[in-house]
Design an enzyme around this catalytic site. Sequence first.
Site, mmCIF file in Angstrom:
data_model
loop_
_atom_site.group_PDB
_atom_site.id
_atom_site.type_symbol
_atom_site.label_atom_id
_atom_site.label_comp_id
_atom_site.label_asym_id
_atom_site.label_seq_id
_atom_site.Cartn_x
_atom_site.Cartn_y
_atom_site.Cartn_z
ATOM 1 N N ASP A 154 0.872 -1.175 0.000
ATOM 2 C CA ASP A 154 0.000 0.000 0.000
ATOM 3 C C ASP A 154 0.910 1.226 0.000
ATOM 4 O OD1 ASP A 154 -1.737 2.080 0.573
ATOM 5 O OD2 ASP A 154 -2.934 0.920 1.980
ATOM 6 N N ILE A 155 1.259 1.674 -1.191
ATOM 7 C CA ILE A 155 2.291 2.705 -1.327
ATOM 8 C C ILE A 155 1.641 4.086 -1.364
ATOM 9 C CG2 ILE A 155 2.390 2.244 -3.827
ATOM 10 C CD1 ILE A 155 5.371 3.099 -3.704
ATOM 11 N N GLU A 156 1.918 4.868 -0.333
ATOM 12 C CA GLU A 156 1.299 6.179 -0.175
ATOM 13 C C GLU A 156 2.324 7.184 0.349
ATOM 14 O OE1 GLU A 156 -2.725 6.416 1.366
ATOM 15 O OE2 GLU A 156 -2.667 4.265 1.801
ATOM 16 N N ALA A 157 1.877 8.434 0.453
ATOM 17 C CA ALA A 157 2.673 9.506 1.050
ATOM 18 C C ALA A 157 4.078 9.552 0.452
ATOM 19 C CB ALA A 157 2.686 9.361 2.575
#
Length: 338
Positions: A154-157
């Site tokens: 879950d690749i975020e920010a």
Amino acid sequence: MSSSATPRLRRTALAAATGLTAALALGLGTAAGSAHAAATALPSGISAPYLYLGWGNPPSATSVMSATGIKQFTMAFMLSDGGCNPKWDGGRALTGGTDQSTINAIRNAGGDVTVSFGGYSGNKLGQKCTSASALAGAYQKVIDAYSLKSIDIDIEAGEFSNATVRQRVVDALKTVRANNSALKIYVTFGTTPTGPDSAGKDLIKKGAAAGLNIDAWAVMPFDYDQGGTTDMLATTKSAVDGLKNAVASAYGLSSDAAYRKVGLSSMNGKTDSAGETVSLADFKSIVSYATGHHLARVSFWALNRDRKCGSGESAGDSCSGITQNTYDFTKALAAYTG
């Protein structure tokens, strides 16, 4: 997606002692080996709502299984302990604690789990591990600890916005794929209403250029921060259609083949953005749309919220903010078989 002064509901909460203790009246069961082996005939992670033990008032996973028929869960979140070492929420031990007892209980009841790395807040392994080989090693440590059949990145920010880190994640996953040929790998990230933004498209292109073969690129079609009232069913479809186009273009796939390599993770009820509500009718239609295109993964954030709010409560970590019965969204997702 942007942060705000008020913590975002879906990815920013820190572990609370009340949440951890309330979640875990879970028995370990007895038939671990046979139940785990028979977990489901479906691909691991294809229909697995997010369950976050460090947030709000998480339900008993085995009680949810009994009430809904769901067999799969996405366990959130695996983070960095400050270095290149994975821990649950960056602080809870990888094994031997609440998270492991929950996973054991799910498996003993005939289900299985996908471990999700990342999320919106906290220290990300993609940033703290300074090389692709080190990052691959951190992923592998978790895969081995739980004999996982699937993982979700879950690749975020900061992991998502930094081109160097995006490349590191792609290169690390290529190593993971080489060492775990049967593992299902999903990569999940934010989106605009019409598909991936420039960073999302770049991530997919980097994957294609590296020859990375994963099971699904998945978008989170919510938290658009557009203001006004948003048709969440329509924008979910258009976001996934845009994702399909990006994957088809990068990998040279037909439209039908590309749909089978993409997925989505919705949000149940009121989202973090004003004017956005995913109703139960919307979500059932989303599941039907996914069925029509044979998407590789469908999920939602989060099982913790899959109930109506009580008196004095508002949409947040423990309820959806809409009129519904407990676990309505989970029941709808349990029907998804691809």
